[in-house]
Design a protein around this motif. Structure first.
Motif, PDB file in Angstrom:
ATOM      1  N   ASP A 105       0.809  -1.146   0.073  1.00 55.06           N
ATOM      2  CA  ASP A 105       0.061  -0.006  -0.098  1.00 55.06           C
ATOM      3  C   ASP A 105       0.906   1.199  -0.023  1.00 55.06           C
ATOM      4  O   ASP A 105       0.368   2.125   0.540  1.00 55.06           O
ATOM      5  N   HIS A 106       2.060   0.999  -0.574  1.00 57.66           N
ATOM      6  CA  HIS A 106       2.969   2.227  -0.699  1.00 57.66           C
ATOM      7  C   HIS A 106       3.796   2.136  -2.169  1.00 57.66           C
ATOM      8  O   HIS A 106       3.742   0.996  -2.614  1.00 57.66           O
ATOM      9  N   ASP A 107       4.282   3.140  -2.515  1.00 61.48           N
ATOM     10  CA  ASP A 107       5.301   2.801  -3.874  1.00 61.48           C
ATOM     11  C   ASP A 107       6.378   2.066  -3.540  1.00 61.48           C
ATOM     12  O   ASP A 107       6.965   1.949  -2.563  1.00 61.48           O
ATOM     13  N   VAL A 108       6.497   1.390  -4.735  1.00 59.38           N
ATOM     14  CA  VAL A 108       7.741   0.426  -4.394  1.00 59.38           C
ATOM     15  C   VAL A 108       8.593   0.495  -5.475  1.00 59.38           C
ATOM     16  O   VAL A 108       8.553   1.082  -6.735  1.00 59.38           O
ATOM     17  N   ILE A 109       9.966  -0.173  -5.402  1.00 58.07           N
ATOM     18  CA  ILE A 109      10.900  -0.392  -6.459  1.00 58.07           C
ATOM     19  C   ILE A 109      11.274  -1.982  -6.668  1.00 58.07           C
ATOM     20  O   ILE A 109      11.243  -2.500  -5.675  1.00 58.07           O
ATOM     21  N   ILE A 110      10.997  -2.105  -7.749  1.00 56.79           N
ATOM     22  CA  ILE A 110      11.493  -3.626  -7.993  1.00 56.79           C
ATOM     23  C   ILE A 110      12.670  -3.596  -8.848  1.00 56.79           C
ATOM     24  O   ILE A 110      12.941  -2.866  -9.877  1.00 56.79           O
ATOM     25  N   HIS A 111      13.729  -4.326  -8.180  1.00 53.79           N
ATOM     26  CA  HIS A 111      15.101  -4.301  -8.606  1.00 53.79           C
ATOM     27  C   HIS A 111      15.518  -5.082  -9.600  1.00 53.79           C
ATOM     28  O   HIS A 111      14.587  -6.147  -9.735  1.00 53.79           O
ATOM     29  N   THR A 112      16.678  -5.128 -10.136  1.00 57.25           N
ATOM     30  CA  THR A 112      17.176  -6.057 -11.195  1.00 57.25           C
ATOM     31  C   THR A 112      17.033  -7.446 -10.800  1.00 57.25           C
ATOM     32  O   THR A 112      16.856  -8.410 -11.639  1.00 57.25           O
ATOM     33  N   ASP A 113      17.209  -7.702  -9.291  1.00 61.84           N
ATOM     34  CA  ASP A 113      17.257  -9.035  -9.019  1.00 61.84           C
ATOM     35  C   ASP A 113      15.821  -9.773  -8.482  1.00 61.84           C
ATOM     36  O   ASP A 113      15.689 -10.916  -8.091  1.00 61.84           O
ATOM     37  N   GLY A 114      14.877  -8.699  -8.891  1.00 61.30           N
ATOM     38  CA  GLY A 114      13.514  -9.214  -8.506  1.00 61.30           C
ATOM     39  C   GLY A 114      12.847  -8.909  -7.148  1.00 61.30           C
ATOM     40  O   GLY A 114      11.862  -8.933  -6.863  1.00 61.30           O
ATOM     41  N   SER A 115      13.809  -8.336  -6.373  1.00 58.71           N
ATOM     42  CA  SER A 115      13.383  -7.992  -4.796  1.00 58.71           C
ATOM     43  C   SER A 115      12.655  -6.614  -4.966  1.00 58.71           C
ATOM     44  O   SER A 115      12.598  -5.742  -6.106  1.00 58.71           O
ATOM     45  N   VAL A 116      11.735  -6.599  -3.933  1.00 57.79           N
ATOM     46  CA  VAL A 116      10.792  -5.417  -4.059  1.00 57.79           C
ATOM     47  C   VAL A 116      11.364  -4.773  -2.800  1.00 57.79           C
ATOM     48  O   VAL A 116      11.329  -5.090  -1.603  1.00 57.79           O
ATOM     49  N   THR A 117      11.384  -3.303  -2.833  1.00 57.49           N
ATOM     50  CA  THR A 117      11.638  -2.511  -1.636  1.00 57.49           C
ATOM     51  C   THR A 117      10.758  -1.231  -1.609  1.00 57.49           C
ATOM     52  O   THR A 117      10.035  -0.845  -2.732  1.00 57.49           O
ATOM     53  N   ARG A 118      10.398  -0.536  -0.553  1.00 66.28           N
ATOM     54  CA  ARG A 118       9.769   0.443  -0.407  1.00 66.28           C
ATOM     55  C   ARG A 118      10.285   1.587  -1.060  1.00 66.28           C
ATOM     56  O   ARG A 118      11.498   1.752  -0.630  1.00 66.28           O
ATOM     57  N   ARG A 119       9.806   2.412  -1.675  1.00 65.87           N
ATOM     58  CA  ARG A 119      10.443   3.671  -2.336  1.00 65.87           C
ATOM     59  C   ARG A 119      10.438   4.639  -1.087  1.00 65.87           C
ATOM     60  O   ARG A 119       9.412   4.993  -0.383  1.00 65.87           O
TER      61      ARG A 119
END
Length: 115
Positions: free
Chosen positions: A16-30
């Motif tokens: 329920d917040h902005d995210v970043i999907i990284h090149t390795d497929g991991s997802v982090t909060r923006r």
């Protein structure tokens, strides 16, 4: 993947917040901290160049920017300068989701979930 105003679901996990999907497929909060200083000038927190500095380290083949459900995420001029170094697609979040599901290249996706 699917999204509606205020959330995105990636691999059956709802954010329920902005995210970043990284090149390795991991997802982090923006983290918007680096862009907060621009909020008064833009009406909401824009995407700034300072926030995109991590792109140089990950060096994706393509960068996707999901600008929100209605396409309203503003970009600062320094963000434009950094993004010009990469093959970049900037579209409303629902359109980006369809592209990500087909992408074969290494990518980073910065996904805005509101606006």
């Amino acid at each position: 993947m699917k999204s509606e105003f205020g959330w995105i679901e990636i691999d059956k996990v709802r954010y329920d917040h902005d995210v970043i999907i990284h090149t390795d497929g991991s997802v982090t909060r923006r983290s918007k901290k680096k862009s907060k200083a621009f909020k008064t000038s833009y009406g909401h927190t824009p995407l700034s160049g300072q926030e995109l500095e991590f792109l140089v380290k990950e060096h994706p083949e393509i960068v996707y920017i999901g600008t929100g459900q209605y396409g309203d995420l503003p970009l600062t001029p320094d963000a434009d300068i950094i993004l010009k170094q990469f093959d970049t697609i900037i579209q409303p979040t629902p359109d980006i989701i369809g592209l990500l599901e087909k992408e074969q290249k290494s990518f980073i996706a910065l996904i805005h979930v509101t606006c």
